[in-house]
Design an enzyme around this catalytic site. Structure first.
Site, short mmCIF file in Angstrom:
data_model
loop_
_atom_site.label_atom_id
_atom_site.label_comp_id
_atom_site.label_asym_id
_atom_site.label_seq_id
_atom_site.Cartn_x
_atom_site.Cartn_y
_atom_site.Cartn_z
N ASN A 92 46.26 42.83 17.88
CA ASN A 92 45.08 42.34 18.26
C ASN A 92 43.84 42.45 18.68
O ASN A 92 44.42 41.99 20.24
CB ASN A 92 45.96 40.59 18.39
CG ASN A 92 44.92 39.40 18.74
OD1 ASN A 92 43.75 39.34 18.16
ND2 ASN A 92 45.01 37.92 18.92
N HIS B 247 43.43 29.06 12.72
CA HIS B 247 45.24 29.30 13.16
C HIS B 247 45.92 29.33 11.82
O HIS B 247 47.16 28.93 11.88
CB HIS B 247 45.69 27.90 13.90
CG HIS B 247 45.09 27.63 15.22
ND1 HIS B 247 43.89 27.07 15.66
CD2 HIS B 247 44.49 28.67 16.46
CE1 HIS B 247 44.04 26.61 16.98
NE2 HIS B 247 44.51 28.47 17.30
N ARG C 81 38.12 22.37 25.42
CA ARG C 81 37.26 22.23 24.02
C ARG C 81 37.18 21.14 23.44
O ARG C 81 38.31 20.12 23.90
CB ARG C 81 37.64 22.89 22.87
CG ARG C 81 36.78 24.26 22.49
CD ARG C 81 38.03 25.19 22.04
NE ARG C 81 38.63 26.35 22.48
CZ ARG C 81 39.01 26.85 21.51
NH1 ARG C 81 39.40 26.72 20.33
NH2 ARG C 81 39.75 27.86 21.56
N ARG D 137 44.43 42.19 13.34
CA ARG D 137 44.22 40.52 13.07
C ARG D 137 42.82 39.80 13.16
O ARG D 137 42.22 40.64 14.05
CB ARG D 137 45.02 39.44 14.15
CG ARG D 137 44.60 38.14 14.28
CD ARG D 137 44.95 37.63 15.68
NE ARG D 137 44.53 35.73 15.74
CZ ARG D 137 44.14 34.88 16.55
NH1 ARG D 137 43.98 35.60 17.64
NH2 ARG D 137 43.40 33.88 15.83
N GLU E 295 52.62 34.43 14.69
CA GLU E 295 51.50 34.96 13.78
C GLU E 295 51.84 36.62 14.24
O GLU E 295 51.60 37.33 12.72
CB GLU E 295 50.21 34.87 14.37
CG GLU E 295 49.83 33.81 14.60
CD GLU E 295 48.96 33.39 15.92
OE1 GLU E 295 48.89 33.30 16.92
OE2 GLU E 295 47.75 32.93 15.08
#
Ligand code: ADP
Length: 399
Positions: A7, A180, A241, A91, A384
């Protein structure tokens, strides 16, 4: 089969080496500050203490070389030869509308990921450096790209087209993509396994709650709507955010303060959310601590977060016309006992009977609804990397 999962960020590289005969992790680590002063590599062989080395790492190719060196090391390594490596999985944040599933990497795929760079200008170039570095260092090794957006490619147009003139979608590819997806696909499948029911028969709302968060409606194992969108701002309140805001608010702030899009983007991505509301921190633990001491804005941030999650659960249950399970995952979803408690307490009208005494878990698979609850409330830690490793095996094992 041993599979290396990578990743790659712009200055970091996370890795895990899996033995896919039993899906165990043999080693994992993190290379930080690639190309900047103070670079370091932290490597952990499963069951051993971490080995941290500070050394100059000018680029991702060097980072990959150091990772392979660690994996071969006599003490902290887990491979006797690189021939033991069967494949690498990467990823990739954005696959646009081109990649609806994981793919074997070839020149076409690299070009495809490059084409999507305008949609993810920070992430895709960084992800690509990982692929290119691996191609340089181990050109023969089969590689697979796994996209964070792919799982959401099953959304119907009514969920992904925005209400702006249609040409922005047809000509500029402006639409909801969602993120996601790898995590969501893992927890949805795992939740179905835990319930002992076929995923095709289940309507689920998954809540991936981390620094970045998204809520997804998963109907029969397919994503039918998700709260993140074209970008990674909408949906629920996140660490920094803002989540959903009236677009007029943004226009008004820009006009009032004379901000350009870049400055406004910084406010929406980095200065908003739990951090912006509380003025304290983006980390939920700090917020819970401050709220417990009576800080009102910290309490407001918590209340907003819980309210937003509830709002999406209700909306998606209605959108799917039913609900069988609500699944919590990622940093807050797996560890945030207080948040889960506040979200789950009064969902009985939806058929979800919360069992507070089962909710005292962190980072463990657990059913947190009562035995006679029609709707299952569940904690499912995400993985993941395992999804990436499995897809990598699936797409390369025939060789
Ligand atoms: P990212 O999106 O960066 O992968 P994570 O999934 O690691 O984020 O989630 C980070 C969030 O998880 C932080 O807000 C952190 O406060 C929260 N978190 C981690 N542990 C706990 C805990 N024990 N209680 C409450 N929140 C926690």
């Amino acid at each position: 089969m041993k599979v290396l999962v990578l990743n790659c960020g712009s200055s970091s590289l996370k890795y895990q080496l899996f033995d896919m005969s039993d899906e165990s992790v043999l080693a994992k680590g993190l290379v930080e500050r690639i190309g900047i002063e103070g670079a370091r590599i932290k490597h952990v062989k499963t069951g051993m203490e971490p080995v941290v080395s500070d050394l100059p790492i000018p680029n991702h190719k060097k980072a990959v070389e150091f990772v392979l060196e660690r994996l071969l090391d006599a003490q902290c390594g887990v491979l006797s030869s690189l021939d033991e490596l069967s494949a690498a999985g990467h990823r990739i944040v954005h696959g646009g509308d081109r990649f609806a599933s994981s793919v074997r990497v070839d020149a076409e795929v690299v070009k495809g990921i490059e084409d999507v760079v305008p949609l993810a200008p920070l992430h895709n170039p960084a992800n690509l450096t990982g692929i290119k570095a691996m191609i340089e260092v181990l050109p023969q090794l089969p590689q697979v790209a796994v996209f964070d957006t792919a799982f959401h490619q099953t959304m119907p147009p009514k969920a992904f087209v925005y209400g702006v003139p249609y040409r922005y979608y047809s000509e500029h590819k402006i639409r909801r993509y969602g993120f996601h997806g790898t995590s969501t696909s893992y927890v949805a499948n795992r939740a179905a396994e835990m319930l002992g029911r076929p995923i095709e028969s289940l309507k689920m709302v998954t809540c991936h709650l981390g620094n970045g968060s998204s809520i997804t409606a998963v109907d029969g194992g397919r994503s039918v709507d998700t709260s993140l969108g074209f970008g990674t701002i909408p949906g629920i309140l996140m660490g920094t955010r803002c989540g959903d805001v009236d677009p007029v608010v943004i226009l008004s702030i820009m006009e009032e303060e004379g901000l350009d899009p870049k400055e406004m983007s910084h406010i929406l991505h980095k200065e908003s959310g739990v951090f912006g509301i509380s003025g304290i921190s983006s980390d939920l633990r700090d917020i819970e601590e401050a709220a417990a001491k009576g800080n009102e804005r910290a309490q407001l941030a918590l209340d907003m977060l819980v309210y937003h999650i509830k709002r999406y659960i209700g909306a998606y249950a209605a959108a799917m016309g039913g609900l069988d399970a609500v699944v919590f995952t990622a940093g807050i979803g797996e560890n945030g006992i207080q948040i889960r408690d506040a979200v789950c307490r009064d969902l009985e009208f939806l058929g979800a009977k919360f069992a507070p005494e089962k909710n005292k878990v962190r980072g463990e698979e657990q059913l947190i609804s009562a035995d006679d609850s029609r709707v299952a409330l569940m904690v499912v830690p995400t993985n993941e990397e395992l999804v990436i490793a499995r897809d990598t095996v699936r797409l390369t094992a025939a060789e």
